[in-house]
Motif scaffolding. Structure first.
Motif, PDB file in Angstrom:
ATOM      1  N   VAL A  31      14.451  18.387  -1.240  1.00 30.37           N
ATOM      2  CA  VAL A  31      13.125  18.513  -0.645  1.00 30.37           C
ATOM      3  C   VAL A  31      12.146  18.619  -1.796  1.00 30.37           C
ATOM      4  CG1 VAL A  31      11.635  19.936   0.809  1.00 30.37           C
ATOM      5  CG2 VAL A  31      14.092  19.765   1.316  1.00 30.37           C
ATOM      6  N   VAL A  32      11.323  17.601  -1.988  1.00 29.28           N
ATOM      7  CA  VAL A  32      10.324  17.664  -3.052  1.00 29.28           C
ATOM      8  C   VAL A  32       9.077  18.318  -2.477  1.00 29.28           C
ATOM      9  CG1 VAL A  32       9.000  16.380  -4.768  1.00 29.28           C
ATOM     10  CG2 VAL A  32      11.246  15.536  -4.054  1.00 29.28           C
ATOM     11  N   MET A  33       8.619  19.367  -3.139  1.00 29.90           N
ATOM     12  CA  MET A  33       7.450  20.094  -2.645  1.00 29.90           C
ATOM     13  C   MET A  33       6.285  19.988  -3.626  1.00 29.90           C
ATOM     14  SD  MET A  33       9.358  23.478  -1.124  1.00 29.90           S
ATOM     15  CE  MET A  33       7.819  24.228  -0.588  1.00 29.90           C
ATOM     16  N   SER A  34       5.089  19.999  -3.065  1.00 31.05           N
ATOM     17  CA  SER A  34       3.884  19.944  -3.884  1.00 31.05           C
ATOM     18  C   SER A  34       2.798  20.737  -3.171  1.00 31.05           C
ATOM     19  CB  SER A  34       3.457  18.482  -4.033  1.00 31.05           C
ATOM     20  OG  SER A  34       2.147  18.398  -4.535  1.00 31.05           O
ATOM     21  N   LYS A  35       2.212  21.672  -3.863  1.00 28.23           N
ATOM     22  CA  LYS A  35       1.074  22.440  -3.332  1.00 28.23           C
ATOM     23  C   LYS A  35       1.325  22.996  -1.934  1.00 28.23           C
ATOM     24  CE  LYS A  35      -2.181  19.701  -6.015  1.00 28.23           C
ATOM     25  NZ  LYS A  35      -2.888  18.427  -5.926  1.00 28.23           N
ATOM     26  N   ASN A  75       5.544   8.579  -2.722  1.00 32.09           N
ATOM     27  CA  ASN A  75       4.212   8.514  -3.317  1.00 32.09           C
ATOM     28  C   ASN A  75       4.290   8.762  -4.820  1.00 32.09           C
ATOM     29  OD1 ASN A  75       4.385  11.323  -3.745  1.00 32.09           O
ATOM     30  ND2 ASN A  75       3.566  11.733  -1.702  1.00 32.09           N
ATOM     31  N   ARG A  76       3.152   8.708  -5.426  1.00 36.77           N
ATOM     32  CA  ARG A  76       3.069   8.795  -6.872  1.00 36.77           C
ATOM     33  C   ARG A  76       3.562  10.145  -7.394  1.00 36.77           C
ATOM     34  NH1 ARG A  76      -1.895   6.679 -10.560  1.00 36.77           N
ATOM     35  NH2 ARG A  76      -1.083   7.520 -12.523  1.00 36.77           N
ATOM     36  N   PHE A  77       3.226  11.206  -6.665  1.00 37.10           N
ATOM     37  CA  PHE A  77       3.675  12.533  -7.102  1.00 37.10           C
ATOM     38  C   PHE A  77       5.199  12.588  -7.205  1.00 37.10           C
ATOM     39  CE2 PHE A  77       5.477  16.645  -6.131  1.00 37.10           C
ATOM     40  CZ  PHE A  77       4.936  17.406  -7.149  1.00 37.10           C
ATOM     41  N   VAL A  78       5.878  12.121  -6.171  1.00 31.89           N
ATOM     42  CA  VAL A  78       7.343  12.154  -6.167  1.00 31.89           C
ATOM     43  C   VAL A  78       7.888  11.245  -7.274  1.00 31.89           C
ATOM     44  CG1 VAL A  78       9.432  11.683  -4.822  1.00 31.89           C
ATOM     45  CG2 VAL A  78       7.441  12.713  -3.704  1.00 31.89           C
ATOM     46  N   ALA A  79       7.301  10.049  -7.397  1.00 32.81           N
ATOM     47  CA  ALA A  79       7.763   9.095  -8.412  1.00 32.81           C
ATOM     48  C   ALA A  79       7.694   9.693  -9.808  1.00 32.81           C
ATOM     49  CB  ALA A  79       6.926   7.822  -8.351  1.00 32.81           C
ATOM     50  N   GLU A  80       6.616  10.398 -10.092  1.00 29.54           N
ATOM     51  CA  GLU A  80       6.428  10.918 -11.440  1.00 29.54           C
ATOM     52  C   GLU A  80       7.146  12.232 -11.667  1.00 29.54           C
ATOM     53  OE1 GLU A  80       2.008  10.444 -11.661  1.00 29.54           O
ATOM     54  OE2 GLU A  80       2.550   9.269 -13.432  1.00 29.54           O
ATOM     55  N   ARG A 125       8.317  -1.089  -7.201  1.00 28.95           N
ATOM     56  CA  ARG A 125       8.083  -0.454  -5.908  1.00 28.95           C
ATOM     57  C   ARG A 125       6.598  -0.168  -5.737  1.00 28.95           C
ATOM     58  NH1 ARG A 125       9.968   1.953  -1.557  1.00 28.95           N
ATOM     59  NH2 ARG A 125       8.844   3.781  -0.820  1.00 28.95           N
ATOM     60  N   LEU A 126       6.020  -0.682  -4.646  1.00 27.31           N
ATOM     61  CA  LEU A 126       4.610  -0.416  -4.386  1.00 27.31           C
ATOM     62  C   LEU A 126       4.455   0.966  -3.765  1.00 27.31           C
ATOM     63  CD1 LEU A 126       3.155  -3.813  -3.107  1.00 27.31           C
ATOM     64  CD2 LEU A 126       3.583  -3.012  -5.451  1.00 27.31           C
ATOM     65  N   LEU A 127       3.467   1.698  -4.226  1.00 26.62           N
ATOM     66  CA  LEU A 127       3.198   3.051  -3.720  1.00 26.62           C
ATOM     67  C   LEU A 127       1.881   3.040  -2.976  1.00 26.62           C
ATOM     68  CD1 LEU A 127       4.064   5.067  -6.972  1.00 26.62           C
ATOM     69  CD2 LEU A 127       5.515   4.769  -4.944  1.00 26.62           C
ATOM     70  N   PRO A 128       1.692   3.990  -2.058  1.00 20.09           N
ATOM     71  CA  PRO A 128       0.413   4.041  -1.362  1.00 20.09           C
ATOM     72  C   PRO A 128      -0.726   4.336  -2.338  1.00 20.09           C
ATOM     73  CG  PRO A 128       1.855   5.859  -0.686  1.00 20.09           C
ATOM     74  CD  PRO A 128       2.644   4.998  -1.591  1.00 20.09           C
ATOM     75  N   LEU A 129      -1.896   3.836  -1.992  1.00 26.15           N
ATOM     76  CA  LEU A 129      -3.070   3.983  -2.861  1.00 26.15           C
ATOM     77  C   LEU A 129      -3.764   5.305  -2.675  1.00 26.15           C
ATOM     78  CD1 LEU A 129      -4.974   0.616  -2.296  1.00 26.15           C
ATOM     79  CD2 LEU A 129      -3.901   1.364  -4.411  1.00 26.15           C
ATOM     80  N   GLU A 130      -3.089   6.433  -2.670  1.00 28.45           N
ATOM     81  CA  GLU A 130      -3.781   7.681  -2.342  1.00 28.45           C
ATOM     82  C   GLU A 130      -4.133   8.443  -3.598  1.00 28.45           C
ATOM     83  OE1 GLU A 130      -0.530  10.294  -1.550  1.00 28.45           O
ATOM     84  OE2 GLU A 130       0.115   8.912  -3.093  1.00 28.45           O
ATOM     85  N   ASP A 131      -4.436   9.686  -3.426  1.00 30.73           N
ATOM     86  CA  ASP A 131      -4.735  10.664  -4.470  1.00 30.73           C
ATOM     87  C   ASP A 131      -5.954  10.267  -5.300  1.00 30.73           C
ATOM     88  OD1 ASP A 131      -2.404  11.783  -3.552  1.00 30.73           O
ATOM     89  OD2 ASP A 131      -1.183  10.953  -5.181  1.00 30.73           O
TER      90      ASP A 131
END
Ligand code: ADP
Ligand code: MG
Length: 353
Positions: free
Chosen positions: A214-218, A236-241, A347-353
């Motif tokens: 389970v990857v958690m952020s904030k 998403n980018r957070f998980v990728a990085e 892999r394309l990631l969503p354009l968020e953040d």
């Protein structure tokens, strides 16, 4: 294989959030299922709510209104920790320093009124399982950090908990020991077949130990999946990085190609968006002949790591690309190189953040 094996409950965390008295929202309402016998890892940077989630499952913290914790379908939300049958291991060992190893391991069994012979038998079994044979009569303050953590683990498991909760148990140990204990812990969790929830900020630990991560952020769950899913298909980018190294590329797309400063990189997707964010892992990029390659660039640095070398190539994408190359490749800063990336590795990631 032994009397301690095959115990565990299924855990259901239902809409559990946590707002502390000072207004800190440590955890947004989260729902999770942990199967019987599964090792689930909570992974994320410091302060993202991992410990809070674990403490709610343990019964050390009450979730916000509406949150519930179920063990094998039974609502445990208002059951105190001493009646939840959980085993806990922390970064700090929390052992009784002036008691022997055996007395520490057997402590919970004694409290529960297990007869002496049965207690001795169970302690002996756990001493063997956790590789601390010969240390039974030592005092805790005569042990190394790694030995203490083995005792803490043996003690937590001795009571045959329905769920074993581990909060960064290896973080205080040095790197070599951490790696060895990680392997031992992995073997132990599999041998016991116990339900375990393991908190860490270390992604390689999470990969090795977790059936799922389970990857958690904030204070929120960013993604739940097997180590492979998380690594290869980050949401998403957070998980990728956060998991492994990732090249994040921004580019426009035309007819199934990323348009990059160093060439046209084929991708499997046929979106026609002006801008996309794409991820490529360093080990997916290979050096190729300049003339034949879809992408070209210039090596700007080479770091030899023994088992491989990490190259940085400029001019190919919008930012320098990190590449893991075999340790036999001859490359030096200033070399012009071709790059070969399989389309499916982009892999394309969503354009968020
Ligand atoms: P992690 O274990 O991922 O590092 P924690 O669950 O310990 O994160 O903490 C999540 C957030 O909640 C952090 O911002 C932390 O400072 C805050 N926090 C934790 N415990 C308390 C508390 N008792 N009171 C107020 N804030 C807290
Ligand atoms: Mg923590």
């Amino acid at each position: 294989m032994n009397g301690t094996a095959g115990h565990g409950v299924a855990v259901h965390v239902d809409g559990c959030g946590k707002t502390f008295a000072d207004g800190t929202r440590a955890l947004l309402p989260a729902t999770l299922d942990i199967a019987r016998g599964e090792t689930l890892v909570l992974l994320g940077p410091s302060g993202c709510g991992k410990t809070t989630m674990l403490r709610i499952i343990a019964g050390l913290e009450v979730p916000d209104e509406g949150g519930r914790v179920l063990f094998d379908g039974k609502d445990m939300t208002s059951v105190p920790i001493e009646r939840r049958n959980v085993g806990m291991v922390f970064q700090s060992y929390a052992l009784f320093p002036n008691m022997s190893v055996a007395a520490n391991i057997g402590y919970g069994l004694k409290v529960r009124g297990l007869p002496k012979e049965e207690r001795a038998e169970r302690v002996a079994e756990l001493v063997a399982l956790t590789n601390i044979s010969g240390l039974e009569n030592r005092r805790i303050d005569q042990l190394s950090g790694g030995q203490r953590q083995r005792v803490a683990l043996a003690r937590a498991v001795a009571i045959r908990p329905g769920v074993l909760l581990l909060d960064e148990p290896l973080t205080a140990l040095d790197a070599a020991l951490r790696e060895r204990l990680r392997g031992e812990l992995n073997r132990l969790l599999r041998a016991l077949g116990i339900t375990a929830i393991y908190v860490t900020h270390d992604q390689s630990e999470a990969m090795e130990l977790g059936d799922r991560i389970v990857v958690m952020s904030k204070g929120a769950i960013a993604q739940v999946g097997t180590p492979r899913e998380i690594y290869f298909t980050p949401r998403n980018r957070f998980v990728a990085e956060f998991i492994g190294a990732a090249n994040i590329i921004e580019a426009s797309v035309e007819n199934g190609h990323l348009l990059l400063p160093g060439g046209r990189q084929p991708i499997t997707s046929h979106v026609n968006r002006a801008v996309v964010v794409a991820m490529v892992r360093p080990e997916s990029i290979r050096l190729a002949e300049v003339d034949a390659a879809a992408l070209t660039g210039t090596i700007s640095s080479v770091a030899f790591n023994g088992d491989r070398q990490r190259l940085v190539v400029s001019g190919a994408a919008d930012k320098p690309l990190t590449i893991d190359a075999p340790n036999t490749v001859q490359a030096k800063p200033g070399d012009r190189v071709g790059l070969s990336i399989p389309p499916e590795a982009v892999r394309l990631l969503p354009l968020e953040d």
